[in-house]
Design a protein around this motif. Structure first.
Motif, PDB file in Angstrom:
ATOM      1  N   HIS A  17      10.266   4.112  -9.848  1.00  0.00           N
ATOM      2  CA  HIS A  17      10.269   2.672 -10.130  1.00  0.00           C
ATOM      3  C   HIS A  17      11.057   1.930  -9.053  1.00  0.00           C
ATOM      4  O   HIS A  17      12.171   1.454  -9.294  1.00  0.00           O
ATOM      5  CB  HIS A  17      10.873   2.415 -11.513  1.00  0.00           C
ATOM      6  N   PRO A  18      10.496   1.841  -7.853  1.00  0.00           N
ATOM      7  CA  PRO A  18      11.216   1.159  -6.776  1.00  0.00           C
ATOM      8  C   PRO A  18      11.179  -0.361  -6.943  1.00  0.00           C
ATOM      9  O   PRO A  18      10.227  -0.904  -7.502  1.00  0.00           O
ATOM     10  CB  PRO A  18      10.419   1.572  -5.533  1.00  0.00           C
ATOM     11  N   ARG A  33       0.830  -1.212   0.000  1.00  0.00           N
ATOM     12  CA  ARG A  33       0.000   0.000   0.000  1.00  0.00           C
ATOM     13  C   ARG A  33       0.866   1.263   0.000  1.00  0.00           C
ATOM     14  O   ARG A  33       0.564   2.241  -0.681  1.00  0.00           O
ATOM     15  CB  ARG A  33      -0.904   0.005   1.247  1.00  0.00           C
ATOM     16  N   ILE A  34       1.925   1.231   0.796  1.00  0.00           N
ATOM     17  CA  ILE A  34       2.819   2.405   0.861  1.00  0.00           C
ATOM     18  C   ILE A  34       3.404   2.706  -0.520  1.00  0.00           C
ATOM     19  O   ILE A  34       3.363   3.841  -1.006  1.00  0.00           O
ATOM     20  CB  ILE A  34       3.932   2.168   1.902  1.00  0.00           C
ATOM     21  N   PHE A  35       3.946   1.678  -1.176  1.00  0.00           N
ATOM     22  CA  PHE A  35       4.591   1.941  -2.468  1.00  0.00           C
ATOM     23  C   PHE A  35       3.564   2.252  -3.553  1.00  0.00           C
ATOM     24  O   PHE A  35       3.845   3.056  -4.457  1.00  0.00           O
ATOM     25  CB  PHE A  35       5.514   0.784  -2.852  1.00  0.00           C
ATOM     26  N   ALA A  36       2.373   1.646  -3.464  1.00  0.00           N
ATOM     27  CA  ALA A  36       1.331   1.979  -4.451  1.00  0.00           C
ATOM     28  C   ALA A  36       0.977   3.459  -4.337  1.00  0.00           C
ATOM     29  O   ALA A  36       0.837   4.165  -5.348  1.00  0.00           O
ATOM     30  CB  ALA A  36       0.097   1.105  -4.228  1.00  0.00           C
ATOM     31  N   GLU A  37       0.853   3.939  -3.106  1.00  0.00           N
ATOM     32  CA  GLU A  37       0.492   5.346  -2.933  1.00  0.00           C
ATOM     33  C   GLU A  37       1.646   6.274  -3.343  1.00  0.00           C
ATOM     34  O   GLU A  37       1.426   7.321  -3.954  1.00  0.00           O
ATOM     35  CB  GLU A  37       0.069   5.606  -1.485  1.00  0.00           C
ATOM     36  N   LEU A  38       2.869   5.872  -3.035  1.00  0.00           N
ATOM     37  CA  LEU A  38       4.016   6.684  -3.457  1.00  0.00           C
ATOM     38  C   LEU A  38       4.069   6.808  -4.979  1.00  0.00           C
ATOM     39  O   LEU A  38       4.375   7.870  -5.524  1.00  0.00           O
ATOM     40  CB  LEU A  38       5.316   6.058  -2.945  1.00  0.00           C
ATOM     41  N   LEU A  85      20.490   1.702  -7.698  1.00  0.00           N
ATOM     42  CA  LEU A  85      21.234   0.439  -7.839  1.00  0.00           C
ATOM     43  C   LEU A  85      22.501   0.655  -8.658  1.00  0.00           C
ATOM     44  O   LEU A  85      23.563   0.119  -8.336  1.00  0.00           O
ATOM     45  CB  LEU A  85      20.350  -0.624  -8.498  1.00  0.00           C
ATOM     46  N   MET A  86      22.386   1.476  -9.696  1.00  0.00           N
ATOM     47  CA  MET A  86      23.551   1.749 -10.526  1.00  0.00           C
ATOM     48  C   MET A  86      24.626   2.468  -9.700  1.00  0.00           C
ATOM     49  O   MET A  86      25.814   2.158  -9.776  1.00  0.00           O
ATOM     50  CB  MET A  86      23.112   2.600 -11.713  1.00  0.00           C
ATOM     51  N   ARG A  87      24.181   3.417  -8.897  1.00  0.00           N
ATOM     52  CA  ARG A  87      25.120   4.156  -8.043  1.00  0.00           C
ATOM     53  C   ARG A  87      25.819   3.224  -7.045  1.00  0.00           C
ATOM     54  O   ARG A  87      27.035   3.289  -6.858  1.00  0.00           O
ATOM     55  CB  ARG A  87      24.363   5.251  -7.301  1.00  0.00           C
ATOM     56  N   ALA A  88      25.029   2.341  -6.390  1.00  0.00           N
ATOM     57  CA  ALA A  88      25.616   1.412  -5.411  1.00  0.00           C
ATOM     58  C   ALA A  88      26.653   0.520  -6.087  1.00  0.00           C
ATOM     59  O   ALA A  88      27.714   0.229  -5.523  1.00  0.00           O
ATOM     60  CB  ALA A  88      24.507   0.575  -4.769  1.00  0.00           C
ATOM     61  N   PHE A 117      14.684   0.577  -0.209  1.00  0.00           N
ATOM     62  CA  PHE A 117      14.350   0.219  -1.589  1.00  0.00           C
ATOM     63  C   PHE A 117      15.465   0.689  -2.517  1.00  0.00           C
ATOM     64  O   PHE A 117      16.294   1.520  -2.149  1.00  0.00           O
ATOM     65  CB  PHE A 117      13.004   0.828  -2.011  1.00  0.00           C
ATOM     66  N   MET A 118      15.447   0.130  -3.690  1.00  0.00           N
ATOM     67  CA  MET A 118      16.329   0.583  -4.757  1.00  0.00           C
ATOM     68  C   MET A 118      15.476   1.184  -5.866  1.00  0.00           C
ATOM     69  O   MET A 118      14.290   0.862  -5.990  1.00  0.00           O
ATOM     70  CB  MET A 118      17.151  -0.582  -5.325  1.00  0.00           C
TER      71      MET A 118
END
Ligand SMILES: [Fe+2]
Length: 307
Positions: A123-124, A110-115, A238-241, A232-233
């Motif tokens: 695009h997490p 729910r959190i990511f859907a709302e974000l 992810l590219m930076r890490a 999250f990434m």
């Protein structure tokens, strides 16, 4: 049960004006999660009872940096464990709670859907909700995390200091050591860095989010604290890490000085591919626990040295 039709963010808690800087600047938001019965004493005790014990990270600490100790749980019930946190100096991290508990998994979605409805082109992935339950006056020392992190506060009071992602707050070697897991997440700290920090006194219903890898530290108030640490990434994160990980390897072998990778560089593309290949090779080697358990937390709340 949570109100699955309700909004995660409070009215006006994530204004349109905040969208552009989401993840680029230190930002505070308001949410409604603290009203969920999951976070009452009864809700937490039931969660601790049903949660896989081997997925609960248990820590204790003194007052000074470097005193963070990892432990393990003895024979303890959910209510007993909650009492031990209230009366002790303990930090519980229910790692991977979004995978290990159906109710928290629903919350995470729910959190990511709302974000995603608020932040365009967001695009997490590798989203991971860890539930933190911690003692009055417990603290987390100066450190940084490899993924992006949001801290959703639901019970108690805590002060969080968030520092810029640049020198002198963090140097390239310290960053590379954490991202490549050569060390734990704690990095060198001195009190004179505090003047450059963003400081928040978090109350239930507050959420803070900061740029990936920004150093931070936390002091609990004199109350039981419950927070969600959501990692999250994104493709860029992810590219930076992976670019930082490549820098770590290249420094180790050739003394390469890659810097903090504060902004996107075309070199991230080959460094990303390089690190993926490196990790595929490293997967064949056995890993090691950097910080082994040194105490046991039992049902009485006593901390005993691990055998
Ligand atoms: Fe952190």
């Amino acid at each position: 049960m949570p109100d699955i039709n309700g909004s995660i963010f409070a009215p006006g808690g994530f204004p349109d004006s905040a969208v552009r800087d989401f993840g680029r600047e230190v930002q505070a938001f308001r949410h409604t999660l603290h009203t969920d019965a999951l976070f009452t004493d009864d809700g937490l005790a039931a969660l601790l009872d049903r949660y896989p014990k081997d997925r609960i990270g248990v820590f204790t600490m003194g007052d000074a940096p470097g005193s963070w100790r990892r432990g393990r749980l003895g024979d303890v019930t959910g209510p007993g464990l909650l009492d031990a946190v209230k009366s002790g100096r303990v930090w519980l991290n229910l790692r991977g709670a979004s995978d290990n508990d159906a109710e928290i998994g629903t919350l995470n979605r729910r959190i990511f859907a709302e974000l995603k409805t608020k932040v365009r082109n967001f695009h997490p992935f590798r989203t991971d909700l860890g539930l933190l339950i911690s003692s009055p006056n417990a603290r987390v020392f100066y450190h940084l995390d490899t993924p992006r992190v949001m801290l959703w506060h639901v019970r108690g009071e805590k002060r969080v200091w968030i520092y810029p992602r640049r020198e002198p707050y963090v140097g390239p070697t310290a960053l590379e050591n954490v991202v490549s897991r050569k060390t734990e997440e704690e990095i060198p700290y001195s009190a004179n860095l505090d003047s450059g920090a963003c400081v928040f006194d978090l109350k239930p219903g507050d959420m803070v989010h900061w740029p990936q890898n920004a150093p931070h530290r936390i002091d609990n108030g004199n109350s039981l604290n419950v927070s969600l640490s959501i990692e999250f990434m994104t493709p860029l994160a992810l590219m930076r890490a992976n670019a930082v990980h490549a820098n770590a390897w290249l420094r180790n072998r050739f003394g390469y000085q890659g810097g903090l990778e504060d902004r996107f560089s075309p070199s991230w593309v080959w460094k990303f591919a390089f690190t993926r290949a490196l990790k595929a090779l490293e997967r064949r080697k056995p890993g090691k626990a950097v910080l082994p358990p040194s105490f046991v937390l039992d049902g009485s709340g006593e901390i005993a040295d691990a055998a």
